[in-house]
Design an enzyme around this catalytic site. Structure first.
Site, PDB file in Angstrom:
ATOM      1  N   LYS A 248       5.864 -15.404  -2.320  1.00 50.81           N
ATOM      2  CA  LYS A 248       6.301 -14.985  -3.712  1.00 50.81           C
ATOM      3  C   LYS A 248       6.613 -13.476  -3.682  1.00 50.81           C
ATOM      4  O   LYS A 248       5.523 -12.656  -3.690  1.00 50.81           O
ATOM      5  CB  LYS A 248       5.669 -15.454  -4.729  1.00 50.81           C
ATOM      6  CG  LYS A 248       6.373 -15.237  -6.120  1.00 50.81           C
ATOM      7  CD  LYS A 248       5.418 -15.206  -7.164  1.00 50.81           C
ATOM      8  CE  LYS A 248       4.918 -13.936  -7.703  1.00 50.81           C
ATOM      9  NZ  LYS A 248       5.998 -12.826  -8.244  1.00 50.81           N
TER      10      LYS A 248
ATOM     11  N   GLU B 221      -4.036  -5.105  -0.568  1.00 54.89           N
ATOM     12  CA  GLU B 221      -3.222  -3.657  -0.304  1.00 54.89           C
ATOM     13  C   GLU B 221      -3.189  -3.169  -1.804  1.00 54.89           C
ATOM     14  O   GLU B 221      -2.177  -3.614  -2.502  1.00 54.89           O
ATOM     15  CB  GLU B 221      -2.323  -3.683   0.698  1.00 54.89           C
ATOM     16  CG  GLU B 221      -2.648  -4.117   2.016  1.00 54.89           C
ATOM     17  CD  GLU B 221      -3.474  -3.106   2.699  1.00 54.89           C
ATOM     18  OE1 GLU B 221      -3.884  -1.920   2.284  1.00 54.89           O
ATOM     19  OE2 GLU B 221      -3.977  -3.515   3.749  1.00 54.89           O
TER      20      GLU B 221
ATOM     21  N   CYS C 133       3.168   3.458  -2.419  1.00 55.90           N
ATOM     22  CA  CYS C 133       1.447   3.607  -2.617  1.00 55.90           C
ATOM     23  C   CYS C 133       0.933   4.793  -1.845  1.00 55.90           C
ATOM     24  O   CYS C 133      -0.195   5.312  -2.302  1.00 55.90           O
ATOM     25  CB  CYS C 133       0.931   2.388  -1.966  1.00 55.90           C
ATOM     26  SG  CYS C 133       1.403   1.834  -0.384  1.00 55.90           S
TER      27      CYS C 133
ATOM     28  N   GLU D  95      -2.163   6.249 -11.348  1.00 53.14           N
ATOM     29  CA  GLU D  95      -0.979   6.190 -10.418  1.00 53.14           C
ATOM     30  C   GLU D  95       0.350   5.941 -11.394  1.00 53.14           C
ATOM     31  O   GLU D  95       0.684   4.980 -11.895  1.00 53.14           O
ATOM     32  CB  GLU D  95      -1.052   5.005  -9.714  1.00 53.14           C
ATOM     33  CG  GLU D  95      -0.094   4.597  -8.574  1.00 53.14           C
ATOM     34  CD  GLU D  95      -0.383   3.496  -7.738  1.00 53.14           C
ATOM     35  OE1 GLU D  95      -0.651   2.336  -8.470  1.00 53.14           O
ATOM     36  OE2 GLU D  95       0.103   3.220  -6.598  1.00 53.14           O
TER      37      GLU D  95
END
Ligand code: NAD
Length: 491
Positions: free
Chosen positions: A182, A258, A292, A394
């Site tokens: 997905k 992750e 990231c 973040e």
């Protein structure tokens, strides 16, 4: 400039070797972030569709030839799929630019070739694997086998859709598993083609299935709770990782995560600034900062602070912000309206936190055809307080903060003052310091005098809230296989 196709696409699901529409007839729209133009109607998978995909993957695992064919035969098909990706690289790069808003040349020259290599690398790597042998005196012999786990759910984010999905798909298939994929709901285009590419490569029907939809109470959650799914490999936000871990608990799924990052990019006063500045610009603004591994906390030793700021600001001002389809664009928009709102909310937060704006902070001036795009200038703040929200959270956009420090100890304390631990970057010409600091920064990858360099054999993953488990080489294969010991009596 590349010719932009404006045809509206219909993105269907790919289940058991064919494209199918959503059984609930529900669709959602995807927009080009550079223009806000609707580029695709996407079929949203219902629970029944996800169930069909998981059952097709189960049948292909249990009955099909995929897990029982020779490793060489399986890996040849995966290598063929890698070739098909390269044969269609212009189309795939175009879709990534259209969907994510990333510059077309970056997708064409870096991400799509890397995606093909993700498959080829793991096919080659799998063929070289052996097992262990443990003789017990003269009486018994133990040996090991590494067998596929079963049906894998691969759930991926929107920042590098095709590259990150193939990074999971390569080892998953090479080990003999079957899969339901997905992609993120805002970037489904490139990944939607993986099923037909697998089929063209000779991979049996049902081995690669692709569903489309959202996370909670949609395809993502249906996959992570489905009883036929044995393992979940997920890349995305830390909070989503927590939800998936909870949802997968009842059926005891194996998980690999992750997750997010907020890397420290530490510039010592002996750094070679001719290298450190352009690489720090790349680490800050590549993919509009939606990486990231971005070096978004730039720790600069105070003795070179003024020089660094001047040169870094100058380099940021030279970035071409514009149409992702344009060959000389360095930075496109951010990916969606919702993400634009999140990213730009940090401009207000920075103001409230009394951060000093060094550069940017506004919408850039744009050509007429992209004037509605989700654009922000490369933005640089200076802040003394490493606990400030702009230094901790973040942002995942083109906003970075410079944090001054005086000593190595102070730099380490600031670098490790984070919930994350995906990576760190160190710039110094002092070898002893390079080793010392690398050992003390609590993160899964440390780059010294470089950034974003990857050997696919090396472990990749995060300390702390940046992940669970590791990907790369043997680490990926360990996740996608079950180890078995066979013990034989010799007498
Ligand atoms: P996200 O967590 O919002 O979504 C990622 C995927 O998970 C999407 O496909 C989404 O539909 C799905 N999802 C969301 N909720 C779910 C649920 N409850 N159950 C199952 N699936 C669910 O992440 P994003 O916004 O797409 O991506 C950005 C994040 O990804 C950032 O935090 C970034 O750091 C991280 N990321 C990490 C790495 C890495 O290698 N560590 C690489 C790229 C991106």
């Amino acid at each position: 400039m590349k010719n932009v196709e404006t045809d509206l696409r219909e993105v269907q699901l790919y289940i058991d070797g064919k494209y199918v529409k959503s059984s609930s007839h529900s669709t959602f729209d995807v927009k080009n972030p550079a223009t806000q133009e609707v580029i695709a109607h996407v079929h949203e998978a219902s629970y029944e569709d996800v169930d069909q995909a998981c059952r097709a993957a189960r049948r292909a695992f249990e009955d099909g030839p995929w897990r029982t064919m020779t490793v060489k035969e399986r890996c040849n098909k995966i290598r063929r799929m890698a070739e098909i990706i390269l044969e269609r690289k212009e189309e795939l790069a175009h879709l990534e630019a259209l969907d994510v808003g990333k510059p077309y040349p970056v997708a064409l020259e870096a991400e799509i070739p890397r995606a093909a290599n993700n498959l080829k690398f793991f096919a080659d790597f799998m063929e070289k694997q052996g097992g262990e042998v443990y003789p017990m005196e003269e009486d018994y012999l133990n040996y090991t086998r590494y067998e596929p786990v079963g049906v894998a759910a691969l759930i991926t984010p929107w920042n590098l859709p095709f590259m990150l999905t193939t990074w999971k798909l390569g080892p998953c298939l090479a080990a003999g598993n079957t899969v339901v994929i997905k992609p993120a709901e805002i970037t489904p285009l490139s990944v939607s083609l993986l099923g037909e590419m697998a089929k063209e490569a000779g991979i049996p029907d049902g081995v690669v299935n692709v569903v489309q939809g959202f996370g909670p109470d949609s395809a993502g959650e249906f996959m992570t709770t489905h009883p036929e799914v044995d393992l979940v490999s997920f890349t995305g936000e830390t909070t989503t990782g927590k939800a998936i871990m909870k949802n997968g608990a009842d059926t005891l799924k194996k998980v690999s995560f992750e997750l997010g990052g907020k890397a420290a990019n530490i510039i010592f006063d002996d750094a070679d600034l001719d290298k450190a500045i352009p690489e720090s610009i790349r680490a800050a603004f590549l993919n509009s900062g939606q990486v990231c591994l971005a070096g978004s906390r730039i720790l600069v030793q105070r003795s070179i602070l003024d020089e660094f700021i001047e040169r870094f600001k100058q380099a940021a001002s030279e970035l071409n912000v514009g149409d992702p389809q344009n060959a000389n664009t360095n930075m496109g928009p951010v990916v969606s309206e919702a993400h634009y709102r999140k990213v730009t909310s940090y401009l207000d937060i920075a103001k409230q936190e009394n951060a000093t704006l060094v550069y940017g902070g506004k919408r850039p001036s744009l050509d007429e055809h992209i004037k509605d795009g989700y654009y922000l200038e490369p933005t640089i703040y200076l802040h003394e307080d490493p606990d400030a929200r702009i230094c901790q959270e973040e942002i995942f956009g083109p906003i970075v903060t410079i944090i001054p420090f005086d000593t190595e100890e102070e730099a380490l304390a600031i670098a490790n003052n984070t919930d994350y631990g995906l990576n760190g970057v160190i710039w110094t010409e002092n070898l002893k310091r390079a080793h010392r600091v690398s050992h003390h920064v609590r993160a899964g990858t440390i780059w010294v005098n470089c950034w974003f360099v990857r050997d696919l054999r090396a472990p990749f993953g995060g300390f702390n809230k940046s992940g669970v488990g590791r990907e790369g080489g043997a680490h990926s294969l360990e996740f996608f296989t079950e180890a078995k010991t066979v013990c034989i009596a010799l007498k």
